[in-house]
Design an enzyme around this catalytic site. Structure first.
Site, PDB file in Angstrom:
ATOM      1  CD1 TRP A 105      -2.172  -2.646   1.792  1.00 33.77           C
ATOM      2  CD2 TRP A 105      -2.883  -1.048  -0.158  1.00 33.77           C
ATOM      3  NE1 TRP A 105      -3.751  -3.161   1.367  1.00 33.77           N
ATOM      4  CE2 TRP A 105      -3.793  -2.729   0.013  1.00 33.77           C
ATOM      5  CE3 TRP A 105      -3.625  -0.079  -1.286  1.00 33.77           C
ATOM      6  CZ2 TRP A 105      -4.959  -2.869  -0.277  1.00 33.77           C
ATOM      7  CZ3 TRP A 105      -4.557  -0.828  -2.463  1.00 33.77           C
ATOM      8  CH2 TRP A 105      -5.337  -2.010  -1.610  1.00 33.77           C
ATOM      9  CG  ASP A 174      -3.362   3.461   4.060  1.00 33.92           C
ATOM     10  OD1 ASP A 174      -4.407   3.422   4.403  1.00 33.92           O
ATOM     11  OD2 ASP A 174      -3.149   2.734   2.836  1.00 33.92           O
ATOM     12  CE  LYS A 198      -8.587  -3.205   3.694  1.00 35.18           C
ATOM     13  NZ  LYS A 198      -7.687  -2.152   3.071  1.00 35.18           N
TER      14      LYS A 198
END
Ligand SMILES: *Cc1c(COP(=O)(O)O)cnc(C)c1O
Length: 369
Positions: A105, A174, A198
């Site tokens: 990511w 993030d 999530k």
């Protein structure tokens, strides 16, 4: 719903939601608080929806202790769209940014920034040991528009145990896979973002917390209106139709966190669950965790069997995942890029789920040793 059989869902995202929240949503599905409509159907400009989004924002501010000089935005496009928005809106003075590369990511975010013309400086990387740890970068300095980290690396199962000191450089993080799993000092960051699927809500809403001075009306040339933070900040996340249902569920998930004792209590539970699993893995003669101690995620726990032959290991992993499913333990396959297994144990995963997983792992190991 007494005959409903629920599984333990270890998916990395979308992932399990608190059962209490699902039940409340079900109870309100046909008639939200006497409105005669589902939240899925109602106008986002209606007097019945306005308190829903206001409540969600108030709960984010309360539970995360968001300072007054930050905006809370409910956007769309997932975490991945933030890779571009961050670059377009923050990379406007020098066009240079520092990225710490800790896995898929973080790399994708850096690639997107590069793609958009940002001069990306990868100031540290854990690539040398297959992203199994978080590099120690206590201080970041230089003429950067921003510095970027991925606080919890969902795929590699690593997590920062410190926050880099960036001085006056805005720090962007993030936090898609660790938001509200632990206490976090928002004031240390210029911008935080998280896709909801999530720890917050169903997929479809992205939470952004941005310091007001970083909301520019002059982003990089060619930035689409929808990708300007200012567009959404000026309109209270209602420039266009927001993801109403997701925002509604997000508010309920945050109520649930508050009701069980807030972030402190959810963190205590997360540590309890993660410790149980890591201690089991570390003591096991059959399995091992892939993330290094000192960098381990509370949320995502990748692990392997001790089988060293690649073909045999692959077959064994497949067998593990299939047998786990038959036992009601779902989505334990590792990310397609890394293989092995991964248990995602987000806020909504009960301790009983981790206990059931360990019991299954023990039986599987005994049958294969
Ligand atoms: C899941 C995830 C993403 C991608 O989110 P999308 O909403 O699918 O775009 C980005 N970063 C992290 C850390 C993630 O876990």
């Amino acid at each position: 719903m007494s005959d409903v059989k629920r599984v333990f869902n270890f998916s990395a995202g979308p992932s399990c939601l608190p059962e209490e929240v699902l039940k409340e949503c079900a109870a309100e599905m046909l008639d939200y608080q006497g409105s005669g409509q589902s939240v899925m159907e109602m106008s986002h400009r209606s007097s019945v929806f306005e308190p829903i989004i206001a409540h969600a924002e108030a709960q984010v501010r309360k539970l995360m202790n968001v300072p007054d000089n930050y905006k809370v935005l409910f956007l769309q496009g997932g975490g991945s769209t933030q890779f571009a928005m961050v670059a377009q809106n923050l990379g406007i003075r020098t066009g240079r940014a520092a990225y710490i590369e800790t896995g898929v990511w973080a790399k994708k975010a850096a690639e997107e920034a590069r793609h958009l013309g940002i001069d990306v400086d990868v100031i540290a990387s854990s690539k040398d040991r297959n992203y199994s740890y978080i590099p120690r970068v206590e201080k970041i300095s230089g003429d950067y528009d921003y510095a970027y980290i991925c606080l919890n690396n969902t795929i590699m199962g690593t997590h920062y145990e410190y926050i880099p000191d960036t001085g006056s450089i805005p720090l962007v993080a993030d936090i898609s896979s660790c938001i509200l799993s632990e206490p976090l000092d928002v004031s240390k960051f210029g911008l935080l973002f998280a896709g909801a699927q999530k720890n917050l809500a169903p997929a479809g809403v992205t939470l952004v917390i941005i310091r007001e001075d970083l909301i520019t009306d002059a982003p990089r040339a060619g930035t689409p209106t929808m990708l300007c933070y200012k567009t959404h900040a000026d309109k209270g996340s209602m420039y266009n139709t927001p993801p109403c249902w997701q925002i509604y569920v997000l508010g309920k998930v945050l109520d649930w966190i508050e009701n069980i004792g807030g972030v402190k209590e959810i963190h205590r539970r997360n540590v309890e669950k993660a410790d149980l699993l890591y201690n089991y893995l570390d003591a096991s003669a059959y399995y091992h965790a892939t993330a290094e101690k000192g960098s381990r995620s509370l949320m995502n726990v990748p692990f392997l069997t001790k089988e060293t032959d690649p073909d045999k290991a692959k077959a064994l992993n497949k067998e593990f995942v299939k047998a786990a499913e038959a036992a009601g333990l779902m989505n334990l396959a590792g990310h397609r890029l890394v293989g092995g297994m991964r248990a995602s144990i987000y806020n909504a995963m009960p301790l009983a789920g981790v206990q059931a997983l360990i019991k299954f792992m023990d039986e599987f190991a005994a049958a294969h040793q």
